[in-house]
Design an enzyme around this catalytic site. Structure first.
Site, PDB file in Angstrom:
ATOM      1  N   THR A 208      10.988  -1.200   5.220  1.00  0.00           N
ATOM      2  CA  THR A 208      12.361  -0.716   5.391  1.00  0.00           C
ATOM      3  C   THR A 208      13.243  -1.245   4.276  1.00  0.00           C
ATOM      4  O   THR A 208      13.043  -2.363   3.828  1.00  0.00           O
ATOM      5  CB  THR A 208      12.895  -1.275   6.732  1.00  0.00           C
ATOM      6  OG1 THR A 208      12.187  -0.654   7.772  1.00  0.00           O
ATOM      7  CG2 THR A 208      14.382  -1.070   6.912  1.00  0.00           C
TER       8      THR A 208
ATOM      9  N   ARG B 204       9.728   6.542  19.616  1.00  0.00           N
ATOM     10  CA  ARG B 204       9.945   5.105  19.420  1.00  0.00           C
ATOM     11  C   ARG B 204      11.120   4.871  18.452  1.00  0.00           C
ATOM     12  O   ARG B 204      11.226   5.494  17.410  1.00  0.00           O
ATOM     13  CB  ARG B 204       8.668   4.476  18.856  1.00  0.00           C
ATOM     14  CG  ARG B 204       8.763   2.975  18.583  1.00  0.00           C
ATOM     15  CD  ARG B 204       9.069   2.663  17.135  1.00  0.00           C
ATOM     16  NE  ARG B 204       8.933   1.234  16.828  1.00  0.00           N
ATOM     17  CZ  ARG B 204       9.344   0.677  15.701  1.00  0.00           C
ATOM     18  NH1 ARG B 204       9.893   1.402  14.775  1.00  0.00           N
ATOM     19  NH2 ARG B 204       9.196  -0.618  15.501  1.00  0.00           N
TER      20      ARG B 204
ATOM     21  N   GLY C 144      13.013   1.758  16.344  1.00  0.00           N
ATOM     22  CA  GLY C 144      12.861   0.368  15.920  1.00  0.00           C
ATOM     23  C   GLY C 144      14.204  -0.349  15.856  1.00  0.00           C
ATOM     24  O   GLY C 144      15.206   0.098  16.411  1.00  0.00           O
TER      25      GLY C 144
ATOM     26  N   GLY D 161       9.948  -4.043  14.254  1.00  0.00           N
ATOM     27  CA  GLY D 161      11.273  -3.944  14.842  1.00  0.00           C
ATOM     28  C   GLY D 161      11.380  -4.498  16.247  1.00  0.00           C
ATOM     29  O   GLY D 161      12.422  -5.033  16.634  1.00  0.00           O
TER      30      GLY D 161
HETATM   31  C1  SD4 Z   1      10.844  -0.714  12.334  1.00  0.00           C
HETATM   32  N1  SD4 Z   1      11.724  -2.564  11.090  1.00  0.00           N
HETATM   33  O1  SD4 Z   1      10.951   0.480  12.563  1.00  0.00           O
HETATM   34  C2  SD4 Z   1      11.255  -1.225  10.975  1.00  0.00           C
HETATM   35  C3  SD4 Z   1      10.095  -1.042  10.058  1.00  0.00           C
HETATM   36  C4  SD4 Z   1      10.145  -1.908   8.859  1.00  0.00           C
HETATM   37  O2  SD4 Z   1       9.852  -3.007   7.006  1.00  0.00           O
HETATM   38  O3  SD4 Z   1      10.756  -2.737   8.603  1.00  0.00           O
HETATM   39  N2  SD4 Z   1       9.740  -2.139   8.022  1.00  0.00           N
HETATM   40  O4  SD4 Z   1      10.357  -1.493  13.137  1.00  0.00           O
END
Ligand code: SD4
Length: 357
Positions: free
Chosen positions: A214, A242, A244, A268
């Site tokens: 992310t 889902r 996050g 997440g």
């Molecule tokens: C999530 N935090 O959807 C996000 C994914 C992610 O680095 O960070 N990635 O859970």
């Protein structure tokens, strides 16, 4: 080379051995007695800047470093450069983080954000994003399909509705009404990878150490105002529906002008359970500097959540004085910083031994 292009150029044989290596690391990590070993692991992996044990931030105000922009991962470098265009001309932090976040959203080589992001288990790319300014104004979208720039839709939610968050079909209808154009976000590469994943029967939707990235971005402008943005395609092959942490104010992003801002990357669910970014900001309010606050939040996750070591989490924080800190569970998370002195990419300090490429 971005992490995504590294993935792309890795042969399947190399991939297998990488995966095996990661599995070994996970086994090792899972076997560690978390809470009891925190201090030792942290100091074993930390450069000298991180003797963060329980000390408070030094007394006295550090000089304010502004403007400055920071963001997660290597794709934060070009994103920061776009944000810097805004900041270096006296522009505001909110515009900067939106412009910055749009860079990986539009880049199909970044497989975890926007166009070309990993789809959910049904093969649909669904995007999560949020944005927040220095006055607690915030906007968010979750499960948004077919719109390349969820960060700009999140900003429109913030500025043009009385709400904070829109999800799914409602978010898409709102985006279309605002003039955003629908497009296919599933690139051929993402489709092929998804087909392979399905074929291999990996009916498991969990973020592992390979499929996160992310972008979370925090900026402090020349007026002294903070803002943050976070945008992602979320966990690869997640269960449809889902959501996050990334679109959740407090979990994936938080900004408080009195103190500072924080953003997160990784699994997440762990950030949601601990309201991780709000936690980091509140720790800074109590007197910890950004580095110390990020470490404390990771330690909290590791100590309180069973099997946390099977996933990755990383926090990045920026104080209202322009101090930067980052910390993660496993090695391998890096963050980009851009200010008047130039651009850097730094490996975050990690709690558990070992580095995951
Ligand atoms: C999530 N935090 O959807 C996000 C994914 C992610 O680095 O960070 N990635 O859970």
């Amino acid at each position: 080379m971005t992490k995504s292009t590294m993935h792309k150029s890795t042969s399947s044989k190399q991939n297998k051995s990488l995966l095996q290596g990661r599995r070994d690391l996970l086994k090792l990590a899972a076997a560690l007695p978390l809470a009891g070993s925190l201090g030792a692991c942290a100091s074993a992996t930390a450069p000298s800047t991180t003797t963060v044990a329980a000390s408070k931030a030094p007394v006295g105000k550090p000089p304010i470093q502004k403007p400055i922009v920071v963001s997660t991962w290597e794709h934060g470098m070009p994103a920061n450069a776009a944000a810097w265009q805004v900041l270096s001309q006296g522009g505001n932090a909110l515009d900067a983080v939106e412009q910055g976040a749009r860079v990986p959203e539009a880049d199909p080589a970044v497989r975890t954000v926007g166009l070309g992001g990993y789809p959910d288990a049904s093969g649909e790319v669904t995007l999560d994003a949020c944005i927040m300014d220095h006055q607690l104004n915030c906007g968010s979208v979750a499960g948004l399909k077919r719109i390349k720039h969820p960060i700009s839709v999140a900003r429109a939610v913030m500025e043009k509705t009385p709400h904070v968050m829109l999800v799914g079909e409602g978010a898409l209808a709102f985006a279309k009404a605002q003039g955003f154009v629908e497009e296919n976000l599933l690139t051929e590469q993402s489709k092929q990878d998804w087909l392979l994943w399905r074929e291999q029967g990996k009916a498991k939707s969990q973020i592992n150490l390979e499929n996160h990235d992310t972008i979370g971005m925090l900026a402090l402008d020349s007026h002294g105002h903070l803002a943050g943005a976070c945008t992602t395609s979320g966990a690869a092959y997640k269960l449809p529906g889902r959501v996050g942490d990334s679109p959740l104010i407090g979990a994936g992003l938080y900004v408080d002008q009195d103190v500072g801002a924080a953003t997160a990357t990784g699994l997440g669910e762990l950030m949601i359970k601990t309201v991780g970014c709000h936690l980091v900001v509140e720790l800074m309010r109590q007197g910890l500097n950004p580095q110390q606050a990020c470490q404390r939040a990771v330690e909290r996750i590791a100590a309180k959540i069973p099997n946390a070591a099977e996933a990755q989490v990383g926090f990045l924080a920026l104080s209202v004085n322009g101090e930067v800190g980052a910390y993660c569970l496993h090695g391998g998370f890096n963050y980009a910083v851009q200010d008047a002195s130039g651009a850097t990419l730094t490996d975050a300090i990690h709690l558990l031994p070992g580095v995951v490429a």
